[in-house]
Enzyme design. Structure first.
Site, PDB file in Angstrom:
ATOM      1  CG  ASP A 289      48.446  42.523  33.037  1.00 12.38           C
ATOM      2  OD1 ASP A 289      47.719  43.209  33.779  1.00 12.38           O
ATOM      3  OD2 ASP A 289      47.980  41.774  32.158  1.00 12.38           O
ATOM      4  CD  GLU A 490      42.352  39.468  33.605  1.00 17.73           C
ATOM      5  OE1 GLU A 490      43.435  38.946  33.877  1.00 17.73           O
ATOM      6  OE2 GLU A 490      42.002  40.567  34.072  1.00 17.73           O
TER       7      GLU A 490
HETATM    8  C1  BGC Z   1      44.711  42.428  32.713  1.00 15.69           C
HETATM    9  C2  BGC Z   1      44.906  43.672  31.912  1.00 15.69           C
HETATM   10  C3  BGC Z   1      44.271  44.847  32.607  1.00 15.69           C
HETATM   11  C4  BGC Z   1      44.818  44.961  34.007  1.00 15.69           C
HETATM   12  C5  BGC Z   1      44.229  46.075  34.807  1.00 15.69           C
HETATM   13  C6  BGC Z   1      45.123  42.624  34.148  1.00 15.69           C
HETATM   14  O1  BGC Z   1      44.821  41.496  34.913  1.00 15.69           O
HETATM   15  O2  BGC Z   1      45.451  41.381  32.142  1.00 15.69           O
HETATM   16  O3  BGC Z   1      44.378  43.504  30.626  1.00 15.69           O
HETATM   17  O4  BGC Z   1      44.498  46.006  31.871  1.00 15.69           O
HETATM   18  O5  BGC Z   1      44.569  43.768  34.705  1.00 15.69           O
HETATM   19  O6  BGC Z   1      42.954  45.781  35.200  1.00 15.69           O
HETATM   20  C1  BGC Z   2      40.889  43.397  38.921  1.00 16.00           C
HETATM   21  C2  BGC Z   2      41.180  43.309  37.446  1.00 16.00           C
HETATM   22  C3  BGC Z   2      42.403  42.567  37.278  1.00 16.00           C
HETATM   23  C4  BGC Z   2      42.304  41.212  37.951  1.00 16.00           C
HETATM   24  C5  BGC Z   2      43.543  40.418  37.809  1.00 16.00           C
HETATM   25  C6  BGC Z   2      40.801  42.014  39.514  1.00 16.00           C
HETATM   26  O1  BGC Z   2      40.530  42.074  40.869  1.00 16.00           O
HETATM   27  O2  BGC Z   2      39.729  44.097  39.142  1.00 16.00           O
HETATM   28  O3  BGC Z   2      41.296  44.553  36.858  1.00 16.00           O
HETATM   29  O4  BGC Z   2      42.672  42.435  35.934  1.00 16.00           O
HETATM   30  O5  BGC Z   2      41.954  41.331  39.292  1.00 16.00           O
HETATM   31  O6  BGC Z   2      43.546  39.264  38.580  1.00 16.00           O
END
Ligand code: BGC
Ligand code: BGC
Length: 595
Positions: A289, A490
């Site tokens: 991730d 998130e």
């Molecule tokens: C998330 C994932 C996601 C990835 C890419 C991560 O922070 O936990 O679910 O697919 O970012 O954006």
């Molecule tokens: C991204 C997301 C990612 C996240 C994680 C963002 O800046 O766009 O895809 O999951 O950061 O912290």
């Protein structure tokens, strides 16, 4: 490039193609394949120069202006550069298409998984996966970071809505259905079919089982925390969707940012290698991730060595691919990561690229561009919206409403806001409010549903004092209040308090005095605490995060279609019942829903 080698020949058996290609690769080309960088941090020339195997668009990783055509052009430019490299290994471009191709302005946006959990219909979820695959392929994308098969146990978690349900069996059935929609066409599950994309089943494992207050990485509270259950529970509650997904053809799994058993999941050799790749027979590849390897250890070298040796095959290092490449190269040179581990990881990645038919069809299908956000796709989203609604209260048969109702007052910003309908992971990572993408609001849907003789007034804050009532008597026949959470994604959505806001309560009070029947519709990523206020409402509908097709709600409110959704999560009476415990007496149990 001229096709002269066995790996370029589609008639050569898969294992031999992989072997042939691996034998031709230098160490740096191999490590490049294991590297995934975000589009905002690397351009096509740089990606090719470092033999990068994968580029992703994270939430909001959009081209400017954000149109489907610009997406196609952007992805194509990375692919063209990759094909110019010495071995011409195609790039695998991935995106978070978690409720439709949701970063793309103009794409259809489906209800988030929580709504699909309420509909409980695998065939519908599968059709949604199919449409998402087509819209992704139109923009050249062959890899979608879905389905999330989390089993959220604490609705304070900001990712609750990404999980179909708290019920493992339901998540398993719908997760497999979404996977089959993404990876299968017409009943086949042949990934090499030009209209399939690779799914990423996520986040392995126990992401939904973390304990409040155990995130020690950033300012979030429960997201990325510690899953404090024993192995029996981990296997019984959180693992079944993976077992089923692997049987159904899953070829990629994303590792969870959470921890279990004293270790970060990315450092968990037992779970990643012994259990997942060994016992469960997973032969696809594991992607890390976002920056997750960084969290494994304060020392990045140790973090890289530990994660790769634990079984992570591709590393999502969004901002800095070269740093990862440099550290992993050193680790191989120093013998801390065996070359056999590199060959295993790269072999898995290449194998999936061959299986996907990427070498033969690296560009997706730009001819599908007219289908992005098409009426046909929106019709399926509208169906999903109708089926996701859960009717929780309906006193005096308040619903359905008559299309002949003389006067309807509508209040709440969410009644007229596509962004609030869509929630997080829409156009931007955190989503947004307003006209972030084309869609139909609930208000527009209601206006289109009522008779010519019906008067509909709308005020976001319910201030109707200035409205001249067409009849004597100061109350309307029906008041509709649409409440919503602010969009989040998130850990940004981790919330200790799930009660309604002061502004919501004031709005409800104002409306109660202005109408005979009060109908409340809630857009939210999880149940909110409404117990004290519910007695004031004649009808209450959980609308979850319905996406761009708000008119689907109107179709059910006015009785064109029945209410059929059932709660995918237990609805608590108070915050004391969060997280849910055995023996709680909830406001509404799992599976509840009036028809
Ligand atoms: C998330 C994932 C996601 C990835 C890419 C991560 O922070 O936990 O679910 O697919 O970012 O954006
Ligand atoms: C991204 C997301 C990612 C996240 C994680 C963002 O800046 O766009 O895809 O999951 O950061 O912290």
């Amino acid at each position: 490039m001229e096709k002269t080698h066995s790996y370029q020949d589609r008639r050569v058996p898969l294992v031999r193609r992989v072997r042939d290609l691996l034998d031709r690769m230098t160490l740096s080309e191999k490590i490049g394949q294991m590297t995934q960088v975000e589009n905002r941090s690397i351009d096509p020339v740089e990606a090719a120069r470092h033999s990068i195997g994968s580029v992703l668009s994270g939430g909001g990783g959009n081209p400017t202006p954000n149109t489907p055509e610009n997406w196609a052009t952007m992805v194509q430019s990375y692919q063209e550069a990759a094909l110019q490299t010495r071995l011409g290994i195609p790039l695998l471009y991935g995106a978070d298409a978690v409720h439709g191709h949701n970063n793309v302005r103009g794409a259809v946006v489906f209800p988030h998984n929580i709504g699909l959990g309420a509909s409980r219909e695998p065939s519908l979820t599968q059709r949604i996966g199919r449409i998402t695959a087509l819209e992704a392929l139109a923009t050249g994308i062959h890899w979608v970071f879905a389905p999330a098969v989390s089993i959220p146990h604490d609705i304070r978690w900001g990712r609750t809505f990404e999980g179909f349900s708290e019920d493992t069996d339901l998540v398993t059935r719908l997760g497999v259905a979404q996977l089959q929609g993404l990876q299968g066409v017409d009943g086949t599950t042949d990934l090499s079919h030009p209209r399939t994309v690779l799914a990423s089943v996520k986040h392995f494992v126990g992401d939904g089982g973390t304990t409040w207050g155990t995130n020690n990485t950033n300012e979030w509270i429960i997201d990325q925390g510690v899953t404090e259950v024993d192995e029996t529970v981990l296997r019984a509650v959180h693992m079944p969707p993976y077992v089923a997904a692997i049987k159904a053809g899953a070829r990629n799994i994303m590792v969870s940012l959470s921890s279990w058993g004293g270790l970060r999941m990315h450092a968990h050799r037992y779970l990643l290698t012994d259990v997942l790749k060994g016992e469960l027979g997973f032969t696809g590849f594991l992607v890390s991730d976002w920056e997750a390897v960084d969290h494994v250890d304060g020392d990045y070298y140790t973090a890289v060595v530990t994660s790769i040796n634990a079984g992570v095959d591709m590393v999502m290092t969004p901002y800095d691919g070269q740093r990862f490449i440099a550290h992993l190269s050193r680790a191989v040179e120093e013998g801390d990561v065996p070359l056999s581990r590199i060959d295993d990881a790269v072999g898995r990645i290449l194998s999936v690229k061959f299986e996907l038919g990427l070498f033969e069809q690296p560009f997706g299908e730009p001819s599908l561009l007219p289908l992005v956000g098409s009426a046909v796709h929106r019709a399926v989203a509208r169906e999903a919206v109708r089926k996701s609604l859960v009717l929780l209260k309906n006193d005096g048969a308040a619903l359905p409403l008559s299309v002949q109702t003389p006067l309807i007052l509508i209040a709440g910003q969410a009644a007229n806001d596509v962004g609030l309908q869509c929630g997080g992971w829409t156009i931007a990572w955190q989503g947004g409010s307003g006209d972030i993408t084309p869609g139909t609001t609930l208000l527009a849907g209601i206006r289109a549903s009522v008779s010519e003789d019906t008067t509909v007034y709308y005020h976001p804050a319910g201030e109707f004092d200035a409205v001249e009532m067409p009849r004597t008597g100061a109350t309307a026949d029906v008041g509709i209040v649409v409440l919503s959470e602010e969009p989040y994604a998130e850990g940004v959505g981790d919330r200790a308090d799930l009660t309604l806001t002061e502004a919501d309560l004031a709005l409800l009070d104002r409306m109660r005095t202005r109408c005979q029947k009060l109908v409340v519709i809630l857009f939210s990523g999880r149940p909110l605490i409404v117990t004290e206020h519910l007695p004031q409402w004649d009808a209450f509908v959980a609308g979850w995060l319905p996406g761009t097709e708000g008119d689907g709600i109107a179709e059910v409110l006015f009785g064109e279609y029945p209410f059929s959704g059932r709660l995918p999560y237990t609805w608590p009476r108070s915050m004391d019942q969060v997280p849910r415990k055995q023996g709680d007496d909830p406001l509404f149990p799992l599976g509840y829903g009036l028809s």
